[in-house]
Design an enzyme around this catalytic site. Structure first.
Site, short mmCIF file in Angstrom:
data_model
loop_
_atom_site.label_atom_id
_atom_site.label_comp_id
_atom_site.label_asym_id
_atom_site.label_seq_id
_atom_site.Cartn_x
_atom_site.Cartn_y
_atom_site.Cartn_z
CD GLN A 11 -2.87 -0.84 2.47
OE1 GLN A 11 -3.91 -0.23 2.21
NE2 GLN A 11 -2.60 -1.26 3.69
CG LEU A 12 4.49 3.61 2.48
CD1 LEU A 12 3.84 4.99 2.43
CD2 LEU A 12 5.30 3.45 3.79
CB THR A 100 2.56 -0.49 13.86
OG1 THR A 100 1.20 -0.68 14.22
CG2 THR A 100 3.39 -1.41 14.74
CE1 TYR A 129 2.74 -5.38 11.41
CE2 TYR A 129 1.35 -4.25 13.01
CZ TYR A 129 2.08 -4.25 11.84
OH TYR A 129 2.17 -3.10 11.10
CE LYS A 133 6.41 -2.27 11.39
NZ LYS A 133 6.96 -2.20 10.01
CD1 TRP A 158 -5.74 1.40 13.40
CD2 TRP A 158 -7.78 2.24 13.16
NE1 TRP A 158 -6.41 1.19 14.57
CE2 TRP A 158 -7.66 1.70 14.46
CE3 TRP A 158 -8.99 2.83 12.81
CZ2 TRP A 158 -8.71 1.72 15.39
CZ3 TRP A 158 -10.02 2.86 13.74
CH2 TRP A 158 -9.88 2.31 15.00
N1 LIG Z 1 -1.46 -1.86 7.09
C1 LIG Z 1 -1.69 -1.25 8.25
O1 LIG Z 1 -2.83 -1.15 8.73
C2 LIG Z 1 -0.55 -0.64 9.00
C3 LIG Z 1 -0.80 -0.02 10.23
C4 LIG Z 1 0.27 0.56 10.93
C5 LIG Z 1 1.55 0.51 10.39
N2 LIG Z 1 1.76 -0.11 9.20
C6 LIG Z 1 3.12 -0.15 8.69
O2 LIG Z 1 3.15 0.62 7.49
C7 LIG Z 1 4.13 0.09 6.59
C8 LIG Z 1 3.51 -0.12 5.23
O3 LIG Z 1 2.45 -1.06 5.37
P1 LIG Z 1 1.55 -1.51 4.13
O4 LIG Z 1 0.16 -1.60 4.62
O5 LIG Z 1 1.88 -0.67 2.94
O6 LIG Z 1 2.08 -2.98 3.92
P2 LIG Z 1 1.63 -4.04 2.79
O7 LIG Z 1 0.62 -3.45 1.90
O8 LIG Z 1 1.35 -5.31 3.50
O9 LIG Z 1 2.97 -4.18 1.94
C9 LIG Z 1 4.11 -4.72 2.50
C10 LIG Z 1 5.03 -5.05 1.36
O10 LIG Z 1 6.21 -5.60 1.95
C11 LIG Z 1 6.66 -6.59 1.08
N3 LIG Z 1 7.53 -7.56 1.76
C12 LIG Z 1 7.18 -8.51 2.65
N4 LIG Z 1 8.27 -9.23 2.99
C13 LIG Z 1 9.31 -8.71 2.31
C14 LIG Z 1 10.68 -9.02 2.23
N5 LIG Z 1 11.21 -10.04 2.92
N6 LIG Z 1 11.47 -8.27 1.42
C15 LIG Z 1 10.95 -7.25 0.69
N7 LIG Z 1 9.65 -6.92 0.71
C16 LIG Z 1 8.84 -7.65 1.52
C17 LIG Z 1 5.42 -7.27 0.55
O11 LIG Z 1 5.71 -7.89 -0.67
P3 LIG Z 1 5.14 -9.35 -1.01
O12 LIG Z 1 3.67 -9.18 -1.05
O13 LIG Z 1 5.77 -9.67 -2.30
O14 LIG Z 1 5.59 -10.23 0.12
C18 LIG Z 1 4.47 -6.10 0.40
O15 LIG Z 1 4.50 -5.60 -0.92
C19 LIG Z 1 4.65 -1.18 7.27
O16 LIG Z 1 5.84 -0.89 7.93
C20 LIG Z 1 3.57 -1.53 8.27
O17 LIG Z 1 4.08 -2.27 9.36
C21 LIG Z 1 0.75 -0.67 8.50
#
Ligand SMILES: NC(=O)c1ccc[n+]([C@@H]2O[C@H](COP(=O)([O-])OP(=O)(O)OC[C@H]3O[C@@H](n4cnc5c(N)ncnc54)[C@H](OP(=O)(O)O)[C@@H]3O)[C@@H](O)[C@H]2O)c1
Length: 299
Positions: A11-12, A100, A129, A133, A158
């Site tokens: 997403q990011l 997070t 999780y 983090k 979120w």
């Molecule tokens: N989503 C939420 O609600 C939320 C809330 C608070 C904080 N955050 C933080 O915000 C940030 C962005 O989150 P997001 O929602 O954009 O995450 P996301 O949509 O789940 O995307 C995470 C990406 O990381 C990649 N990834 C996973 N394992 C990897 C590895 N070993 N090497 C390289 N890439 C890898 C995944 O690729 P593959 O699919 O190919 O594995 C995926 O494209 C993260 O740090 C997350 O912890 C998210």
């Protein structure tokens, strides 16, 4: 300025790609070309591309799955962040890490937390999780202890976007499929549109004077934040307005105990974002306006 992005298909990562400032030369990597759990690949990628900044948008984000898949969660969210920090330090590169609100437990000393969390407040994650983090934050800070002027950790909450799986898209799907829904109404937080967070990451990449831990979410207008139930109501209102939903269905407020999940979540994880908003001199984005803008993309 050269910036290396990890996890570009998330997403990011996707929103970073859509909003890269023209003055920045960015390289976007996904998990198959740059697996951040591979220490050697991480070092060689950073050494070869020689960026000024790395933005780590890669993470293991399946909160419930992580409870049974601990090794994978810690590998991506903790150990790999240490590898990135080490490689960045060796190459004199600034690192932007995303963390997070789930590092917090939602409890004050006397009961439920009622004041938004500051970046320096005590953490106490309730889930694998959240802990993974937090361990990533710790490893990064240990690696960079003598280069404390070269990293920023942004905790967000979120997160949703028009790409990928998230609460907004799940709610829209269920609201079209079901005749009523029960939504948890006793967990409070703040939603964040990934496009807004991407803008923050680009600004932090270019502000080497801003270092340490920051909080960023959309603004809810109150210290209480909003509940998942409030969020779902907002999604339904906007879904009808934008033609993404045909009809309203009854939304019932339920309690966490009625919707058991493998991972525990904080009952309150609203973050105080003033430090970052003031440092960047920005007005926080209102959660309803950001939601409307994201849903416009969907429609
Ligand atoms: N989503 C939420 O609600 C939320 C809330 C608070 C904080 N955050 C933080 O915000 C940030 C962005 O989150 P997001 O929602 O954009 O995450 P996301 O949509 O789940 O995307 C995470 C990406 O990381 C990649 N990834 C996973 N394992 C990897 C590895 N070993 N090497 C390289 N890439 C890898 C995944 O690729 P593959 O699919 O190919 O594995 C995926 O494209 C993260 O740090 C997350 O912890 C998210």
């Amino acid at each position: 300025m050269k910036v290396l992005i990890t996890g570009c298909k998330g997403q990011l990562g996707n929103e970073l790609r859509l909003s890269c400032p023209p003055s920045i030369e960015a390289i976007y990597t996904h998990s198959t070309e740059l697996d951040i759990t591979n220490e050697i690949t991480v070092l060689s990628f950073i050494t070869d591309f020689n960026p000024d900044v790395v933005i780590n948008a890669a993470a293991y984000t399946a909160v419930d799955k992580a409870e049974a898949d601990k090794d994978a969660a810690y590998a991506v969210n903790a150990a790999a962040v240490g590898y990135l920090a080490k490689a960045c330090k060796q190459n004199n590169v600034r690192l932007i890490q995303v963390s997070t609100d789930f590092v917090f437990n939602g409890n004050s000393v006397d009961g439920m937390q009622l004041t938004p969390y500051l970046p320096e407040d005590t953490v106490n994650p309730l889930s694998v999780y959240g802990d993974s983090k937090y361990q990533g934050e710790q490893l990064l800070q240990q690696e960079m202890s003598d280069k404390a002027d070269s990293f920023a950790i942004v905790r967000t909450s979120w997160l949703y976007s028009s790409q990928g799986n998230n609460f907004v898209k799940t709610m829209l799907r269920l609201m079209n499929e079901k005749d009523h829904l029960g939504i948890v109404a006793d967990q409070y937080g703040a939603p964040t549109w990934a496009a807004n967070l991407a803008s923050i990451c680009w600004q932090l990449a270019q502000r080497a004077d801003l270092n340490g831990i920051f909080h960023y979410s959309n603004a809810t207008g109150s210290d209480q934040g909003i509940s998942w139930y409030d969020f779902a109501c907002g999604i339904q209102v906007e879904g009808i307005k934008q033609g993404l939903l045909n009809a309203t269905i009854p939304l019932n407020a339920i309690i966490t105990a009625d919707y058991p999940t493998p991972a525990m979540r904080p009952a309150y994880s609203v973050m105080n974002c003033s430090k970052l908003n003031q440092a960047l001199n920005i007005e926080p984005n209102d959660w309803k306006e950001s939601l409307a803008a994201m849903m416009k993309q969907l429609s």
